[in-house]
Structure formats: C-alpha cells, structure tokens
Design a protein around this motif. Sequence first.
Motif, PDB file in Angstrom:
ATOM      1  N   ALA A   1       0.830  -1.217   0.000  1.00  0.00           N
ATOM      2  CA  ALA A   1       0.000   0.000   0.000  1.00  0.00           C
ATOM      3  C   ALA A   1       0.854   1.253   0.000  1.00  0.00           C
TER       4      ALA A   1
ATOM      5  N   ASP B   1      -2.058   4.451  -3.325  1.00  0.00           N
ATOM      6  CA  ASP B   1      -2.032   5.149  -4.609  1.00  0.00           C
ATOM      7  C   ASP B   1      -1.879   4.187  -5.782  1.00  0.00           C
TER       8      ASP B   1
ATOM      9  N   PRO C   1      -9.947  -6.353   4.217  1.00  0.00           N
ATOM     10  CA  PRO C   1     -10.119  -5.011   3.640  1.00  0.00           C
ATOM     11  C   PRO C   1     -11.190  -4.225   4.377  1.00  0.00           C
TER      12      PRO C   1
ATOM     13  N   ASP D   1     -13.405   1.538   2.803  1.00  0.00           N
ATOM     14  CA  ASP D   1     -12.900   2.649   1.997  1.00  0.00           C
ATOM     15  C   ASP D   1     -11.750   2.252   1.091  1.00  0.00           C
ATOM     16  N   GLY D   2     -11.517   0.950   0.929  1.00  0.00           N
ATOM     17  CA  GLY D   2     -10.443   0.496   0.052  1.00  0.00           C
ATOM     18  C   GLY D   2      -9.140   0.236   0.752  1.00  0.00           C
ATOM     19  N   GLY D   3      -9.087   0.444   2.037  1.00  0.00           N
ATOM     20  CA  GLY D   3      -7.869   0.182   2.785  1.00  0.00           C
ATOM     21  C   GLY D   3      -7.824  -1.248   3.306  1.00  0.00           C
TER      22      GLY D   3
ATOM     23  N   THR E   1      -5.106   3.499   4.715  1.00  0.00           N
ATOM     24  CA  THR E   1      -6.075   3.997   3.736  1.00  0.00           C
ATOM     25  C   THR E   1      -5.811   3.363   2.375  1.00  0.00           C
ATOM     26  N   ARG E   2      -6.601   3.759   1.387  1.00  0.00           N
ATOM     27  CA  ARG E   2      -6.452   3.222   0.035  1.00  0.00           C
ATOM     28  C   ARG E   2      -5.092   3.621  -0.532  1.00  0.00           C
TER      29      ARG E   2
ATOM     30  N   SER F   1      -0.217   5.306   1.109  1.00  0.00           N
ATOM     31  CA  SER F   1      -1.332   5.345   2.049  1.00  0.00           C
ATOM     32  C   SER F   1      -0.852   5.846   3.405  1.00  0.00           C
TER      33      SER F   1
END
Length: 413
Positions: A331, A357, A389, A392-394, A354-355, A334
């Motif tokens: 990740a 890049d 997961p 929020d995509g994280g 977090t999600r 993030s």
Amino acid sequence: MQRPLWRHLWDTPRAAVFDVVLVAVLLPLGPILASLNPPDLPPQDYGWMGGQWVSTVLMNLFTLGLLVRRRFSAVLLAIGVAAMLLHVLTYSTGVGAFLPMNKRADPWMPPDLVFVIYAFAAYETRPRPRVAGWILVAVGVCTALRPWTHPDGEALGNAFWVTAFPAVLGLWIGERRRLVAALRDRADRAEREQQLLAEQARADERAKMATEMHDVVTHRVSLMVLQAGALGVTAPDTATRTAAEELRSGGCQALDELRDFLGVLRSGDERMDRTATTSAPDLSGLVAETEAVGVPIRLTELGSTTEVSPSVGRAAYRVVQEALTNVHKHAPGSSVEVHVEYGPDRVRLAVRNTRPDSAGELARHGAGAGLLGLRQRVELVGGTFHSGPTGDGGFEVGAILPGYVPTAEAVSG
C-alpha cells in the motif's frame, strides 16, 4: 440462582406437562365413569364416612396427588394401600363402605393407584423408600387378590393390571433409563479422557519442539551475538562498530524472544506466578522507523505497558511490525493509523491503512505467509486475530491478546 418451583417436582418440562395433562384428564373422568356404572349401595349405606361426597373429595385429592408422584411416590403408595386396607376392613366388618363400589368391581382399588405404583418402580432410587415401597406393593397385591375369599378370574385380572403389571413395567422402564444414563455418562467420560490424552500429546509435542529449537537455534544465535560484540570492539571505524552493535542488540533481542517463546511452549498458566514486571517493547521507535521512509503514521496508545506480560507486549509489537511491513509492500502512498489499548486483562490493537495510490512493487516478492504467521503467533499466546479489507479500500489488521501469558521470565522474576 434459585431453581424454579417446578424443578422440585419434575426433571424436565416434558414430564411436568405430562403429569398436568394426566391429572386434567383423570379428574373429570372419575365422575363420568361413576355415572355410567353407579354403585350398588345407596348413599345412606356409606356408614361412618358420612356420605358419598366424602369419597368423591378423597378420590379427587388422590388424583391431584399424581402431580407429585415422581418425587413422593412412596408416600402416595402408602396412602393408596392404606385406603385399600381400610375399605376391606370397614366393608367386611359391616361398618359401612369406605368408598363407592360396585359388586362386580370387588375388590375395590383406587383407580389412580396404577400410576403411583408405576412411578414408584420407575423413579424411586432411595434405598429405604424402595424397601418400604416394595413391601407396600406386595401388601397391595395381596389385598387386591383377597385369597381368603377364593378370588375369581375377574379379581385376578384386576389385581394384575392395577398392581403387579405397573410395578413390573415401571421397574423395567426405570432400569432401562438408568442404564442409558450410565452408558451416556461413560461415553462422555471416555470423550473427556480422549480430549485429555490429545492435550497431553500436544503438550509433549510442544515440549519436544521447544527442546529442539533450543538446541538448534540458541547456540547459533549466541555465537552471532558474541562475534558481533567482538567486531564492535575491534572494528577500526565508527560505522562498522555501529553496525556491529545493532547486530549484537538484535541478536540479544532474538534470544530474549526465543526464551519467551520456549517458555510458552513448555509451561502452562497454572504453574506460573504473575511476577514479571518487564514492560512491552516501545512502539514509538518502530513508528519512527516507518515514518522515516515516508509513510505517515498516527499512533494512539491507551493504558500502561507495565500491565501486560513481556510475551504479550512482544506479540503486539510483532503484529504492528508485520502490519507496517505489509503497508510498505502492498500500500504505497497510504497513511496508517495504529491504535493500541493496554489493559490488565487484555490488549486490543488495530493497524489500519487507507487506500493506496498504486500497487506495491514489493508485493510480488511476498510469500503470503506473513498474516498466517501473525495468526499463529497470536493464537499461541491465547489471543484472536483478524485481518481484511475495509470499506474505503484500505486494509486492517487487528488482534485481541490476553493481558498475561506465563514465560520463563515470570518464573525467574
């Protein structure tokens, strides 16, 4: 917790419902049968008992007594046999009939006595009531037969179906029930013994693993620590001495963790005292190392690390360390939030990013065993592990660890 009232009379709700329904059916059944087959005696011939209504009250009270037949069967049996004897005595001496009777039904027996005799034979297990009860059953059979009057076939049939047959049936049902209970208890005991044997086998295997790890790993790591210490003393330049010191420090920490791990494998909670005071590893240094490579991290720590044992603190440290390593690999770009809550009975931690890049360049080099190893380490100290997961995509890695796990440090402390 106080037992409910019905538990004093019945073992199961099914037995309670059966007895209540039985009494509800028998109470109106008696007057119906009496109206279809009225007694041969007029009301004035009931003698000293004062009339037919007295007999009706007594019969209804005896029927209501069936509600307690599973607990007080011997008492009800004594009352029923006494009523038979009293009826024989009063009617044969000319005093008057004790209860309404029809000459075709002579000898008289309480109709509900069949359920009382069955309950006594099936449910009574106390030695003294059983001896007295079987004597009463024999007296009841003899009274029902009335051998002194040369009983006919009808009297023999009535005596058999009301006294002898329910006694034999109840005895067979009771013995069968006790045999099934004994077999079930034996099966449960065998299952528990099998579980104990399996746990003992696992404990022996853990002890064997601990011994092998001690023999194989400790010697090599100790040599590495000694060589690193010697290099730090003899190295001519500062960079080499610093690297050697870091290597020596890491080797010492590895030995501590290995000793900690072996203590968990070899011992159990019941043999350890909670005397360890060593605090858990500091997460701030680990977070600083991660921030130094460009990953923004927010660390939140609640509680004191001195409330947990060293092995739990190190397990929490390894969870956070592996989670941050996964952020580096999978990740990039993030941000990370690390939340740790130390308590006297458990440690809760969560690492959430977090999600990212983009996909990490290092992800393809992973073997996928990091999370599996974390789960095994957490479960080894008696904790629970979860990962997955987020919405929020994280991604989130979390664990709940016990506040204390016995180790060799706890014993030596």
